[in-house]
Design an enzyme around this catalytic site. Structure first.
Site, PDB file in Angstrom:
ATOM      1  N   GLU A  11      40.987  43.326  48.320  1.00 38.67           N
ATOM      2  CA  GLU A  11      40.946  43.026  46.872  1.00 38.67           C
ATOM      3  C   GLU A  11      40.735  41.532  46.700  1.00 38.67           C
ATOM      4  O   GLU A  11      41.623  40.803  46.264  1.00 38.67           O
ATOM      5  CB  GLU A  11      42.231  43.480  46.164  1.00 38.67           C
ATOM      6  CG  GLU A  11      42.122  43.370  44.624  1.00 38.67           C
ATOM      7  CD  GLU A  11      43.457  43.483  43.904  1.00 38.67           C
ATOM      8  OE1 GLU A  11      44.163  44.492  44.111  1.00 38.67           O
ATOM      9  OE2 GLU A  11      43.797  42.554  43.151  1.00 38.67           O
ATOM     10  N   HIS A 178      41.005  47.832  39.113  1.00 35.79           N
ATOM     11  CA  HIS A 178      41.756  46.577  39.191  1.00 35.79           C
ATOM     12  C   HIS A 178      42.446  46.330  37.851  1.00 35.79           C
ATOM     13  O   HIS A 178      41.967  46.767  36.817  1.00 35.79           O
ATOM     14  CB  HIS A 178      40.786  45.432  39.529  1.00 35.79           C
ATOM     15  CG  HIS A 178      41.459  44.129  39.756  1.00 35.79           C
ATOM     16  ND1 HIS A 178      41.822  43.298  38.714  1.00 35.79           N
ATOM     17  CD2 HIS A 178      41.860  43.540  40.896  1.00 35.79           C
ATOM     18  CE1 HIS A 178      42.418  42.231  39.226  1.00 35.79           C
ATOM     19  NE2 HIS A 178      42.466  42.353  40.545  1.00 35.79           N
ATOM     20  N   ASP A 298      44.469  39.460  47.708  1.00 33.72           N
ATOM     21  CA  ASP A 298      44.307  39.104  46.291  1.00 33.72           C
ATOM     22  C   ASP A 298      43.928  37.635  46.138  1.00 33.72           C
ATOM     23  O   ASP A 298      44.380  36.953  45.216  1.00 33.72           O
ATOM     24  CB  ASP A 298      45.554  39.444  45.457  1.00 33.72           C
ATOM     25  CG  ASP A 298      45.213  39.799  44.008  1.00 33.72           C
ATOM     26  OD1 ASP A 298      44.034  39.674  43.641  1.00 33.72           O
ATOM     27  OD2 ASP A 298      46.134  40.177  43.264  1.00 33.72           O
TER      28      ASP A 298
HETATM   29  C1  1WB Z   1      46.286  36.648  38.341  1.00 42.19           C
HETATM   30  C2  1WB Z   1      46.001  37.669  39.229  1.00 42.19           C
HETATM   31  C3  1WB Z   1      45.341  36.264  37.417  1.00 42.19           C
HETATM   32  C4  1WB Z   1      44.778  38.294  39.174  1.00 42.19           C
HETATM   33  C5  1WB Z   1      44.115  36.885  37.377  1.00 42.19           C
HETATM   34  O1  1WB Z   1      43.240  36.431  36.457  1.00 42.19           O
HETATM   35  C6  1WB Z   1      43.840  37.900  38.248  1.00 42.19           C
HETATM   36  C7  1WB Z   1      47.584  35.996  38.379  1.00 42.19           C
HETATM   37  C8  1WB Z   1      42.050  37.106  36.254  1.00 42.19           C
HETATM   38  O2  1WB Z   1      48.231  36.018  39.435  1.00 42.19           O
HETATM   39  O3  1WB Z   1      47.997  35.453  37.338  1.00 42.19           O
HETATM   40  C9  1WB Z   1      44.467  39.371  40.119  1.00 42.19           C
HETATM   41  O4  1WB Z   1      43.315  39.688  40.329  1.00 42.19           O
HETATM   42  O5  1WB Z   1      45.369  39.943  40.712  1.00 42.19           O
HETATM   43 MN    MN Z   2      43.393  41.039  42.053  1.00 40.39          MN
END
Ligand code: 1WB
Ligand code: MN
Length: 335
Positions: A11, A178, A298
């Site tokens: 991911e 997602h 991630d």
């Molecule tokens: C965060 C995580 C922010 C994801 C995101 O912005 C995405 C965060 C688009 O940790 O705040 C993600 O993809 O898990």
């Molecule tokens: Mn993610």
């Protein structure tokens, strides 16, 4: 320090300047859907003061590879970062999905052993989405699809989106659902205390989406459809017993032919993205099977070194470690 086990991270987010700019334009508007809180923080800074997440998202070359090398990560399965093209009008979304997929395919062609990719599509126009999905797999060699939960407050079980489910099933490629922030109808209590995004809202939104697919009966229509959800299954594995009891086909008025746990077994896989908890991992392996779980970092939202360290140190058999770190991903995404 890293074990010698091959590591495919499943991911891993990227963006392209054109999508980032379009999100910035939306984020400067007065639209107040729940994603806007975070989008305003990340995408409205001046170019010479770029958000560090955005800088990393835009790197699908040397810098990312170097960082993978430093940490013993063999491959990123790349996907256009949330909320993808889902904030845009249909024509803009279709065009930007195509552009993002072209760039992604170029990066994969340049580093074929280090990158693989999931194709974006524009759910706003399900027919054209299905076309782009076909192009993504058959022309561009991508390995599945990415969608960021709801689109204009609607979910994939709704009939207008069936062409998307049909295309994924026919192409034999999974849809990775997602997170994005909760849809308007459930947004209010998530507006405070940073609950809109990864802290809590993302998981509630995406777990709800997965449960809709199970309870709507849409998976009886598309029995071979494969869905992937992140974040250790967005809490759904923990709820399976109660979902079966309260939402199985034995209950009155249930449109679903199977129990939620049976759809989990037949139609879903999960990834570990952002949940570096060996107890949660143990639970998921025992509950849904080690063949169902794939490792993810991630990137760039979670740092890579601890994501590698926790899985290296997780108490797993050699066999399960190989499955979770690469074998399952190779099978599910046909890598
Ligand atoms: C965060 C995580 C922010 C994801 C995101 O912005 C995405 C965060 C688009 O940790 O705040 C993600 O993809 O898990
Ligand atoms: Mn993610």
């Amino acid at each position: 320090m890293s074990t010698k086990v091959k590591k495919i991270a499943t991911e891993e987010a990227f963006s392209i300047p054109e999508v980032a700019e379009a999100i910035g334009n939306v984020a400067r508007s007065s639209w107040d859907n729940l994603d806007m809180k975070l989008m305003r923080v990340v995408y409205t800074r001046p170019k010479d003061d770029m958000d560090p997440w955005l800088r990393q998202l835009l790197d699908i070359g040397e810098g990312r590879i170097a960082q993978m090398d430093e940490n013993g990560v063999d491959m990123h399965l790349l996907s256009l970062t949330a909320p993808g093209v889902q904030l845009f009008d249909a024509d803009t979304a279709v065009g930007l999905a195509e552009l993002a997929n072209d760039r992604l395919a170029e990066a994969v062609a340049k580093y074929p052993t280090r990158f693989a990719g999931l194709a974006a599509f524009a759910p706003q126009d399900p027919k054209r989405a299905a076309k782009e999905m076909e192009r993504g797999i058959e022309k561009l060699g991508l390995k599945g699809f990415i969608v960021n939960s709801h689109t204009n407050n609607e979910y994939l079980d709704q009939e207008k989106y069936w062409p998307i489910l049909e295309a994924a099933e026919a192409l034999g490629a999974p849809i990775y659902i997602h997170p994005r922030a909760p849809s308007d109808g459930m947004a209010a209590p998530f507006r405070d205390y940073r609950m809109d995004a990864a802290v809590w809202g993302y998981g509630m939104e995406t777990g709800t989406h997965a449960v809709r697919l199970m309870l709507s009966g849409v998976l009886d229509r598309f029995p071979n459809l494969q869905i992937v959800i992140g974040h250790m299954g967005e809490a759904v594995p923990f709820w399976l017993w109660r979902l079966d009891f309260m939402g199985g086909p034995q209950r009155k008025r249930s449109p679903n032919k199977l129990k939620p746990s049976e759809y989990m077994a037949r139609n879903f896989h999960i990834t570990t993205s952002g949940v570096e908890d060996p107890i949660a991992l143990r639970y998921c392996i025992d509950r849904i099977g080690a063949d169902k779980v794939m490792w993810a970092i991630d990137h760039p939202y979670q740092p890579t070194p601890p994501a590698v360290k926790w899985i290296d140190e997780a108490p797993l058999s050699d066999e399960h470690r190989e499955m979770i770190l690469h074998g399952n991903a190779e099978r599910v995404f046909k890598l």
